[in-house]
Scaffold this active site. Structure first.
Site, PDB file in Angstrom:
ATOM      1  N   GLU A 160       0.604  -1.347  -0.119  1.00 33.09           N
ATOM      2  CA  GLU A 160       0.141  -0.117  -0.177  1.00 33.09           C
ATOM      3  C   GLU A 160       0.663   1.422  -0.341  1.00 33.09           C
ATOM      4  OE1 GLU A 160      -2.479  -3.238   1.675  1.00 33.09           O
ATOM      5  OE2 GLU A 160      -0.478  -2.017   2.428  1.00 33.09           O
ATOM      6  N   ARG A 206       8.515 -12.164   0.191  1.00 34.87           N
ATOM      7  CA  ARG A 206       7.249 -11.961   0.685  1.00 34.87           C
ATOM      8  C   ARG A 206       8.137 -10.686   1.685  1.00 34.87           C
ATOM      9  NH1 ARG A 206       4.703  -7.024  -1.703  1.00 34.87           N
ATOM     10  NH2 ARG A 206       2.495  -6.962  -0.379  1.00 34.87           N
ATOM     11  N   GLY A 218      13.534  -2.250  -0.731  1.00 32.72           N
ATOM     12  CA  GLY A 218      13.114  -1.111  -1.183  1.00 32.72           C
ATOM     13  C   GLY A 218      14.030  -1.581  -2.443  1.00 32.72           C
TER      14      GLY A 218
END
Length: 419
Positions: A59, A266, A308
């Site tokens: 998100e 993940r 990232g």
């Protein structure tokens, strides 16, 4: 119904705190800033506040175009970006440090009226913008009470999520009526949200299509690819628990001895676990965090244990498999891989991204596979067929490009609420 919900929250708080502390053993971030989870904060921006809630990594990354647009269109305002996970917070820090003191991050308090009210009184936001599927009954009720408009943007609601929500239909319907507007990704998402009585539901598309690959990440991807050598590269991105076992077990019969397998779990707390799974199968493995020189020729698996760098991994690979889809977990976002122009493989379970997955397949940008063996077989064909790989990659880039524009449509819906 909301009183019972609030009472359940108070009863559960000791268990919630215990779980938070236990998770902190693997992710120290869960033990930091704990006062914020109860509505206690040290400071606030000097400017008027636009509040965006992005629960975790996905998100937060999806919110980037929206945050950039709001800061551009409202130069006298600051963004308050709230999260529920330390990985989401770390991702936000990496993405938005360019904005300096115009963006502040903190954790959202637990969904009790008392704590949320304290949060609202402290920050006094002009608007509450919830990303994707975040519906918190007490948060919405307190925003209505304090006259803070609530917008649910980039909204998605699968049939499975709808069925779960309908078990608490009275509670969820009351929360949905508190929305000032909803910006849904697809007409199917909009229709499911409307069933709960949400007003002002519009279809704006997915903001994730407006996330453009940063030049710095593309450059880092080129550097990473140079260190990988000449082997064809299969990326397994955002894999979930249980999927790595399926992939590694099928690898032995896949005929991909000449290829490099890159696995990016993940969740960062699983990096060590996945490294151990690879080593247990006798496969030479290199961790990205320890990669300081070109890969040794015998390395079969590169473990993406960095934060990232997903765009860099996409830029460095030849074919991308999107995790969360081999098992009934709903799949992960395939748009970033398409934006970099890479052929995409997805498993049978993509109910969290059903429409975009089907559209990507129809556009020739993605292929659906039945299981891990079929995924590795399809990957092998693409890795050794440059013409087909180039065709799919071009289709993927075109698919990502033609769906852009959701951010502008979303900001247009928000402007009357902010002003």
């Amino acid at each position: 119904m909301r009183l019972l919900y609030s009472f359940a929250w108070w009863l559960a708080l000791p268990l919630v705190l215990g779980r938070l502390w236990l998770r902190g053993r693997k992710e120290p971030g869960y033990r930091q800033h704990m006062a914020e989870r109860f509505g206690f904060y040290a400071g606030r921006p000097a400017r008027q506040v636009l509040w965006v809630h992005a629960v975790s990594v996905g998100e937060t990354r999806a919110a980037e175009p929206l945050v950039d647009a709001l800061l551009r269109d409202y130069p006298d305002h600051a963004i308050l970006l709230t999260h529920m996970t330390p990985t989401g917070r770390a991702t936000g820090k990496s993405l938005f440090e360019k904005h300096g003191d115009r963006l502040m991050q903190c954790y959202l308090p637990y969904d009790t009226g008392f704590m949320v009210a304290r949060f609202l009184k402290h920050f006094q936001p002009r608007i509450c913008i919830l990303m994707e599927t975040e519906v918190w009954p007490n948060l919405i009720a307190q925003c209505v009470k304090h006259r803070v408009p609530v917008a649910l943007v980039n909204a998605r609601l699968s049939e499975r999520s709808l069925a779960k929500a309908q078990r608490l239909s009275a509670l969820m319907a009351d929360a949905a009526r508190g929305f000032s507007c909803v910006a849904a990704q697809t007409e199917a998402d909009a229709e499911r949200v409307r069933r709960f009585g949400a007003p002002n539901v519009s279809v704006t598309g997915s903001i994730k299509f407006d996330v453009t690959p940063p030049e710095a990440m593309l450059a880092k991807g080129a550097e990473l690819r140079a260190m990988m050598g000449s082997k064809p590269v299969l990326l397994c991105a955002s894999t979930r628990e249980g999927e790595e076992d399926l992939i590694l077990d099928a690898l032995g019969n896949a005929g991909l001895e000449d290829a490099l397998l890159v696995i990016v779990p993940r969740h960062p707390q699983r990096f060590d676990e996945v490294a151990a799974k690879v080593a247990a199968r006798g496969l030479p493995v290199q961790r990205r965090s320890a990669l300081a020189a070109p890969l040794a020729g015998n390395v079969r698996v590169l473990l993406g244990d960095s934060m990232g760098e997903m765009f860099a991994y996409y830029a460095a690979c030849d074919v991308a498999f999107i995790g969360g889809s081999l098992l009934p977990l709903g799949g992960q976002n395939l748009i970033e891989a398409c934006a970099v122009g890479k052929p995409v493989l997805i498993g049978p379970h993509t109910f969290n991204f059903s429409v975009v997955s089907e559209e990507a397949i129809a556009a020739g940008a993605a292929l659906r596979v039945d299981d891990s063996a079929a995924m590795l077989d399809a990957a092998g064909r693409l890795l050794h067929d440059g013409v087909e790989r180039s065709r799919m990659g071009g289709n993927a880039a075109a698919f990502a490009c033609q769906h852009r524009g959701a951010t502008g449509r979303t900001v247009a819906l928000l402007k009357p609420l902010i002003s």
